[in-house]
Design a protein around this motif. Structure first.
Motif, mmCIF file in Angstrom:
data_model
loop_
_atom_site.group_PDB
_atom_site.id
_atom_site.type_symbol
_atom_site.label_atom_id
_atom_site.label_comp_id
_atom_site.label_asym_id
_atom_site.label_seq_id
_atom_site.Cartn_x
_atom_site.Cartn_y
_atom_site.Cartn_z
ATOM 1 N N ARG A 110 0.678 -1.425 -0.013
ATOM 2 C CA ARG A 110 0.024 -0.072 -0.067
ATOM 3 C C ARG A 110 1.055 1.021 -0.111
ATOM 4 N NH1 ARG A 110 -2.982 -0.223 5.104
ATOM 5 N NH2 ARG A 110 -3.982 -1.391 4.213
ATOM 6 N N PHE A 111 0.521 2.272 -0.755
ATOM 7 C CA PHE A 111 1.490 3.704 -1.310
ATOM 8 C C PHE A 111 0.131 4.625 -1.742
ATOM 9 C CE2 PHE A 111 1.071 1.243 -5.115
ATOM 10 C CZ PHE A 111 1.324 2.722 -6.701
ATOM 11 N N GLN A 112 1.058 5.735 -1.008
ATOM 12 C CA GLN A 112 0.645 7.153 -1.558
ATOM 13 C C GLN A 112 1.011 7.542 -2.720
ATOM 14 O OE1 GLN A 112 0.404 8.045 2.267
ATOM 15 N NE2 GLN A 112 -1.693 9.780 1.946
ATOM 16 N N THR A 113 1.245 8.045 -3.906
ATOM 17 C CA THR A 113 0.923 8.783 -5.082
ATOM 18 C C THR A 113 1.359 9.932 -4.690
ATOM 19 O OG1 THR A 113 -1.075 9.843 -5.442
ATOM 20 C CG2 THR A 113 -0.013 7.897 -6.793
ATOM 21 N N LEU A 114 2.111 11.198 -5.316
ATOM 22 C CA LEU A 114 2.744 12.040 -5.134
ATOM 23 C C LEU A 114 1.695 13.171 -4.780
ATOM 24 C CD1 LEU A 114 5.758 12.591 -7.239
ATOM 25 C CD2 LEU A 114 6.593 12.507 -4.878
ATOM 26 N N GLU A 115 0.654 12.932 -5.634
ATOM 27 C CA GLU A 115 -0.533 13.690 -4.725
ATOM 28 C C GLU A 115 -1.604 13.155 -4.341
ATOM 29 O OE1 GLU A 115 -0.338 12.075 -8.088
ATOM 30 O OE2 GLU A 115 0.939 13.216 -8.818
ATOM 31 N N GLY A 116 -1.318 12.222 -3.104
ATOM 32 C CA GLY A 116 -2.061 11.965 -1.755
ATOM 33 C C GLY A 116 -2.604 10.414 -1.680
ATOM 34 N N LYS A 117 -3.610 10.495 -2.726
ATOM 35 C CA LYS A 117 -4.159 9.359 -3.563
ATOM 36 C C LYS A 117 -3.207 7.630 -2.970
ATOM 37 C CE LYS A 117 -5.929 11.508 -7.245
ATOM 38 N NZ LYS A 117 -6.125 11.400 -8.154
ATOM 39 N N THR A 118 -4.185 6.981 -2.602
ATOM 40 C CA THR A 118 -3.556 5.190 -1.866
ATOM 41 C C THR A 118 -3.746 4.922 -2.586
ATOM 42 O OG1 THR A 118 -4.228 6.872 0.477
ATOM 43 C CG2 THR A 118 -4.236 4.018 0.223
#
Length: 163
Positions: A110-118
């Protein structure tokens, strides 16, 4: 975008767990771009913010130049397969040294993108190895800690001779 200085083993930052990223802004995107430039200049296929002395939970990985680099913010391993694989690993903070490391063959992260989307995704092969290696680094586990004591000591001695 800039190539940043890479810290060298045994710098204490390489054994320090990172802080989660909480601000998804232009400075985070700039840091990711700098990491990509620094990784490519090293050269390497993965790098974390701690490799340049920034204790934030950010890594970039580029296993396929055609597909381009990917950024993983606040990554965590949710699941690991029971079957394992062996792969030669090294570090941009310990250039010239590589050893075979055994790790689970597949992982779900699980991670987030540079925009904060999981996001969650499963990885196998080289991407699974890279994710585990870089997440270890974000947790303060430098890759040579995954080696036997004897192999670790030999790797350190070889690196000291190179420096």
């Amino acid at each position: 975008m800039a190539v940043r200085s890479i810290i060298r083993y045994p710098n204490a930052a390489l054994a320090t767990a990172t802080e989660p990223v909480s601000r998804f802004d232009e400075s985070l995107r700039q840091l990711a771009h700098d990491l990509i430039d620094t990784m490519r200049a090293a050269p390497g296929i993965g790098i974390t913010a701690p490799h340049i002395g920034i204790l934030q939970r950010l890594t970039v990985i580029e296993t396929d130049p055609q597909a381009g680099p990917r950024s993983f913010v606040n990554p965590e391993i949710l699941w690991q397969s029971a079957d394992s694989t062996r792969h030669s690993e090294g570090s941009v903070s310990m250039p010239g040294i590589a050893e075979e490391v055994e790790r689970p063959a597949r992982v779900r992260v699980r991670f987030q993108t540079l925009e904060g989307k999981t996001h969650e995704e499963e990885a196998a092969g080289l991407m699974a190895v890279c994710l585990q290696h870089e997440i270890d680094q974000l947790d303060g586990i430098f890759w040579i800690r995954r080696l036997s004591r004897l192999k670790r000591e030999r790797a350190i001695k070889r690196f000291e001779k190179l420096d």
